[in-house]
Write a protein that holds these residues in place. Structure first.
Motif, PDB file in Angstrom:
ATOM      1  N   ALA A  67       0.830  -1.205   0.000  1.00 34.05           N
ATOM      2  CA  ALA A  67       0.000   0.000   0.000  1.00 34.05           C
ATOM      3  C   ALA A  67       0.866   1.257   0.000  1.00 34.05           C
ATOM      4  CB  ALA A  67      -0.925  -0.004   1.221  1.00 34.05           C
ATOM      5  N   THR A  68       1.929   1.238   0.774  1.00 31.25           N
ATOM      6  CA  THR A  68       2.840   2.383   0.819  1.00 31.25           C
ATOM      7  C   THR A  68       3.437   2.652  -0.559  1.00 31.25           C
ATOM      8  OG1 THR A  68       3.395   1.886   3.123  1.00 31.25           O
ATOM      9  CG2 THR A  68       4.904   3.328   1.923  1.00 31.25           C
ATOM     10  N   LYS A  69       3.887   1.588  -1.222  1.00 34.17           N
ATOM     11  CA  LYS A  69       4.476   1.733  -2.558  1.00 34.17           C
ATOM     12  C   LYS A  69       3.448   2.256  -3.560  1.00 34.17           C
ATOM     13  CE  LYS A  69       7.972  -1.911  -2.094  1.00 34.17           C
ATOM     14  NZ  LYS A  69       8.397  -3.263  -2.554  1.00 34.17           N
ATOM     15  N   ASP A  70       2.229   1.708  -3.518  1.00 34.93           N
ATOM     16  CA  ASP A  70       1.178   2.114  -4.467  1.00 34.93           C
ATOM     17  C   ASP A  70       0.785   3.576  -4.290  1.00 34.93           C
ATOM     18  OD1 ASP A  70       1.066  -0.299  -5.735  1.00 34.93           O
ATOM     19  OD2 ASP A  70      -1.103  -0.537  -5.515  1.00 34.93           O
ATOM     20  N   ILE A  71       0.583   3.973  -3.048  1.00 32.44           N
ATOM     21  CA  ILE A  71       0.184   5.363  -2.781  1.00 32.44           C
ATOM     22  C   ILE A  71       1.275   6.325  -3.222  1.00 32.44           C
ATOM     23  CG2 ILE A  71      -0.368   7.040  -0.964  1.00 32.44           C
ATOM     24  CD1 ILE A  71      -1.693   4.711   0.586  1.00 32.44           C
ATOM     25  N   PHE A  72       2.526   5.979  -2.930  1.00 27.30           N
ATOM     26  CA  PHE A  72       3.637   6.845  -3.314  1.00 27.30           C
ATOM     27  C   PHE A  72       3.766   6.930  -4.838  1.00 27.30           C
ATOM     28  CE2 PHE A  72       8.170   7.582  -4.263  1.00 27.30           C
ATOM     29  CZ  PHE A  72       8.318   8.815  -3.633  1.00 27.30           C
ATOM     30  N   ARG A  73       3.607   5.798  -5.514  1.00 27.18           N
ATOM     31  CA  ARG A  73       3.746   5.788  -6.968  1.00 27.18           C
ATOM     32  C   ARG A  73       2.615   6.549  -7.656  1.00 27.18           C
ATOM     33  NH1 ARG A  73       3.411   0.798  -7.605  1.00 27.18           N
ATOM     34  NH2 ARG A  73       1.306   0.623  -8.454  1.00 27.18           N
ATOM     35  N   GLU A  74       1.400   6.403  -7.169  1.00 22.92           N
ATOM     36  CA  GLU A  74       0.232   6.991  -7.828  1.00 22.92           C
ATOM     37  C   GLU A  74      -0.068   8.416  -7.384  1.00 22.92           C
ATOM     38  OE1 GLU A  74      -2.857   4.258  -6.912  1.00 22.92           O
ATOM     39  OE2 GLU A  74      -2.022   2.633  -8.143  1.00 22.92           O
ATOM     40  N   GLU A  75       0.259   8.753  -6.138  1.00 21.01           N
ATOM     41  CA  GLU A  75      -0.145  10.052  -5.596  1.00 21.01           C
ATOM     42  C   GLU A  75       1.011  10.903  -5.089  1.00 21.01           C
ATOM     43  OE1 GLU A  75      -3.460   9.355  -2.810  1.00 21.01           O
ATOM     44  OE2 GLU A  75      -3.559   7.339  -3.667  1.00 21.01           O
ATOM     45  N   GLY A  76       2.200  10.310  -5.049  1.00 18.24           N
ATOM     46  CA  GLY A  76       3.351  11.048  -4.568  1.00 18.24           C
ATOM     47  C   GLY A  76       3.374  11.152  -3.050  1.00 18.24           C
ATOM     48  N   LEU A  77       4.369  11.836  -2.529  1.00 20.87           N
ATOM     49  CA  LEU A  77       4.523  11.982  -1.076  1.00 20.87           C
ATOM     50  C   LEU A  77       3.330  12.695  -0.450  1.00 20.87           C
ATOM     51  CD1 LEU A  77       6.640  11.287   1.085  1.00 20.87           C
ATOM     52  CD2 LEU A  77       7.574  13.593   0.794  1.00 20.87           C
ATOM     53  N   ARG A  78       2.735  13.615  -1.180  1.00 19.97           N
ATOM     54  CA  ARG A  78       1.589  14.368  -0.647  1.00 19.97           C
ATOM     55  C   ARG A  78       0.392  13.467  -0.369  1.00 19.97           C
ATOM     56  NH1 ARG A  78       0.356  19.596  -4.198  1.00 19.97           N
ATOM     57  NH2 ARG A  78      -1.185  19.822  -2.520  1.00 19.97           N
ATOM     58  N   GLY A  79       0.338  12.320  -1.044  1.00 20.70           N
ATOM     59  CA  GLY A  79      -0.775  11.403  -0.828  1.00 20.70           C
ATOM     60  C   GLY A  79      -0.865  10.899   0.595  1.00 20.70           C
ATOM     61  N   PHE A  80       0.268  10.840   1.288  1.00 18.91           N
ATOM     62  CA  PHE A  80       0.274  10.357   2.676  1.00 18.91           C
ATOM     63  C   PHE A  80      -0.256  11.391   3.658  1.00 18.91           C
ATOM     64  CE2 PHE A  80       3.616   7.756   0.666  1.00 18.91           C
ATOM     65  CZ  PHE A  80       3.107   6.499   0.947  1.00 18.91           C
ATOM     66  N   TRP A  81      -0.408  12.623   3.190  1.00 19.28           N
ATOM     67  CA  TRP A  81      -0.980  13.681   4.045  1.00 19.28           C
ATOM     68  C   TRP A  81      -2.316  14.158   3.490  1.00 19.28           C
ATOM     69  CZ3 TRP A  81       4.097  12.564   4.342  1.00 19.28           C
ATOM     70  CH2 TRP A  81       4.655  12.551   5.613  1.00 19.28           C
ATOM     71  N   ARG A  82      -2.947  13.298   2.664  1.00 15.82           N
ATOM     72  CA  ARG A  82      -4.251  13.647   2.119  1.00 15.82           C
ATOM     73  C   ARG A  82      -5.279  13.676   3.259  1.00 15.82           C
ATOM     74  NH1 ARG A  82      -5.838  11.212  -3.511  1.00 15.82           N
ATOM     75  NH2 ARG A  82      -4.350  12.832  -4.036  1.00 15.82           N
ATOM     76  N   ASP A 140     -14.047  15.252  10.901  1.00 12.71           N
ATOM     77  CA  ASP A 140     -13.626  13.850  10.830  1.00 12.71           C
ATOM     78  C   ASP A 140     -14.199  13.184   9.583  1.00 12.71           C
ATOM     79  OD1 ASP A 140     -12.562  11.385  11.500  1.00 12.71           O
ATOM     80  OD2 ASP A 140     -14.209  10.865  12.843  1.00 12.71           O
ATOM     81  N   LEU A 141     -15.457  13.450   9.294  1.00 12.64           N
ATOM     82  CA  LEU A 141     -16.119  12.893   8.117  1.00 12.64           C
ATOM     83  C   LEU A 141     -15.424  13.334   6.836  1.00 12.64           C
ATOM     84  CD1 LEU A 141     -18.826  11.377   7.150  1.00 12.64           C
ATOM     85  CD2 LEU A 141     -19.664  13.674   6.744  1.00 12.64           C
ATOM     86  N   ILE A 142     -15.151  14.627   6.718  1.00 18.21           N
ATOM     87  CA  ILE A 142     -14.496  15.163   5.513  1.00 18.21           C
ATOM     88  C   ILE A 142     -13.075  14.619   5.393  1.00 18.21           C
ATOM     89  CG2 ILE A 142     -13.628  17.282   4.428  1.00 18.21           C
ATOM     90  CD1 ILE A 142     -16.097  18.700   5.651  1.00 18.21           C
ATOM     91  N   ARG A 143     -12.373  14.486   6.516  1.00 18.23           N
ATOM     92  CA  ARG A 143     -11.024  13.906   6.501  1.00 18.23           C
ATOM     93  C   ARG A 143     -11.037  12.493   5.915  1.00 18.23           C
ATOM     94  NH1 ARG A 143      -8.141  10.972  10.677  1.00 18.23           N
ATOM     95  NH2 ARG A 143     -10.237  10.319  11.229  1.00 18.23           N
ATOM     96  N   THR A 144     -12.002  11.673   6.358  1.00 19.09           N
ATOM     97  CA  THR A 144     -12.087  10.293   5.874  1.00 19.09           C
ATOM     98  C   THR A 144     -12.365  10.256   4.378  1.00 19.09           C
ATOM     99  OG1 THR A 144     -12.871   9.481   8.020  1.00 19.09           O
ATOM    100  CG2 THR A 144     -13.342   8.116   6.106  1.00 19.09           C
ATOM    101  N   ILE A 145     -13.270  11.096   3.915  1.00 23.36           N
ATOM    102  CA  ILE A 145     -13.618  11.127   2.491  1.00 23.36           C
ATOM    103  C   ILE A 145     -12.412  11.517   1.645  1.00 23.36           C
ATOM    104  CG2 ILE A 145     -14.976  12.382   0.768  1.00 23.36           C
ATOM    105  CD1 ILE A 145     -17.289  12.368   2.790  1.00 23.36           C
ATOM    106  N   LEU A 146     -11.677  12.546   2.060  1.00 26.06           N
ATOM    107  CA  LEU A 146     -10.515  12.994   1.290  1.00 26.06           C
ATOM    108  C   LEU A 146      -9.379  11.968   1.329  1.00 26.06           C
ATOM    109  CD1 LEU A 146     -10.310  16.796   2.229  1.00 26.06           C
ATOM    110  CD2 LEU A 146     -11.228  15.775   0.138  1.00 26.06           C
ATOM    111  N   ALA A 147      -9.185  11.322   2.469  1.00 24.31           N
ATOM    112  CA  ALA A 147      -8.087  10.366   2.613  1.00 24.31           C
ATOM    113  C   ALA A 147      -8.361   9.052   1.897  1.00 24.31           C
ATOM    114  CB  ALA A 147      -7.823  10.093   4.090  1.00 24.31           C
TER     115      ALA A 147
END
Length: 324
Positions: A67-82, A140-147
């Motif tokens: 999952a870490t590799k996929d998120i980084f490849r598809e969304e970049g480092l910023r994806g981990f702070w979505r 919290d709801l909006i955070r979950t949707i965006l993440a």
């Protein structure tokens, strides 16, 4: 009218709580994003389950490393702070309310917090957790949707998510999943704060026995870290199934790209108990513990960082206010 000392104590608790919440959330955001992706995925989240159930269909995420590799490849480092912005907007008032209510409730029950019984510590934590959850839930709801949405994005920012929820679900939509959240927060907050106080009391007594004078019971930063780590882990393991149910309610009806698998359909679950039953029927008992690994890995340092930074900021602010 409250005495100045009580007002000062409330200000210290509020500020230290908000700062510790922001630091903790930012540090552990990557693990939180991975946890949420696992929780909202209807397909198995481990290769072991795929083999056990003889399933050959694709699963987007099948492990933390993958999952870490996929998120980084598809969304970049910023994806981990979505979703980090609404998470901070959520956690600052959440932690602020939580610690202030906790302090006031404990003070009402006993003047000396360290001598508060374990039972009252659990009750104090639960009351504070419920008050904080209700006050900050839409974030919290909006955070979950965006993440959870991945790429391509359905909602590019927090405003888009808020407008989308308001148009499709109305005001009640901003509180989707509140019931399992409140049911979860009572044992979670109670366990977290209650066990933290219990571990601190045990450690304090141990320090006192080991000290040469027999009177030094003060706790070091490392000991506070261990107490916070143990408290956060205990609470998360017990309450994780309710967190999975909450996330399913929060994302129901949300459009996702097909590569992320099946989505949770709108009104897929009638209520919390129906959700628990359907998850076990369709995904097995392990479905209730999707995301437990990143959740525990996250909860331990998150709890420790929160409590240690809270103690640090509390002492620092008290010193600053005393000097002034």
């Amino acid at each position: 009218m409250e005495e100045p000392s009580k007002l000062k104590r409330a200000l210290i608790d509020a500020t230290a709580g908000a700062l510790s919440g922001a630091v903790s959330r930012t540090v552990t955001s990557p693990l939180d994003v991975i946890k949420i992706r696992f929780q909202v995925q209807l397909e198995p989240t481990t290769s072991w389950v795929l083999l056990q159930r003889n399933l050959h269909g694709p699963s987007k995420y099948t492990g933390m490393l993958q999952a870490t590799k996929d998120i980084f490849r598809e969304e970049g480092l910023r994806g981990f702070w979505r979703g980090n912005v609404p998470a901070l907007l959520m956690l600052m008032p959440y932690t602020l309310i939580q610690f202030v209510v906790l302090h006031r409730f404990k003070t009402y029950m006993a003047e000396d917090h360290i001598r508060l019984s374990p039972y009252l510590s659990y009750i104090s934590g639960a009351v504070a957790g419920c008050a904080a959850t209700i006050g900050s839930y839409p974030f919290d709801l909006i955070r979950t949707i965006l993440a959870s949405q991945g790429e391509p994005k359905v909602h590019p920012n927090m405003r888009s998510a808020f407008v989308g929820i308001w148009r499709t679900r109305g005001l009640r939509g901003l509180y989707n999943g509140l019931s399992p959240t409140l049911v979860e927060i009572i044992p979670y907050a109670g366990l977290q704060f209650g066990t933290y106080d219990t571990f601190k009391r045990w450690t304090s007594a141990w320090n006192q026995r080991r000290s040469k004078s027999g009177t030094d019971s003060s706790l070091s930063s490392f000991q506070l870290f261990i107490c916070g780590l143990a408290a956060g882990t205990c609470a998360k393991v017990v309450c994780h199934p309710l967190d999975v149910v909450k996330k399913r309610f929060q994302v129901e009806g949300l459009d996702r790209h097909p590569r992320y698998g099946a989505r949770v359909e709108h009104q897929a679950y009638r209520n919390m108990f129906d959700a628990l039953y359907q998850i076990v029927q369709a995904e097995g008992f392990v479905g209730l513990y999707k995301g437990i690994v990143p959740s525990v890995v996250k909860a331990a340092p998150a709890g420790a960082v929160t409590f240690v930074t809270y103690e640090y900021f509390s002492v620092m602010l008290e010193s600053m206010l005393t000097k002034s």
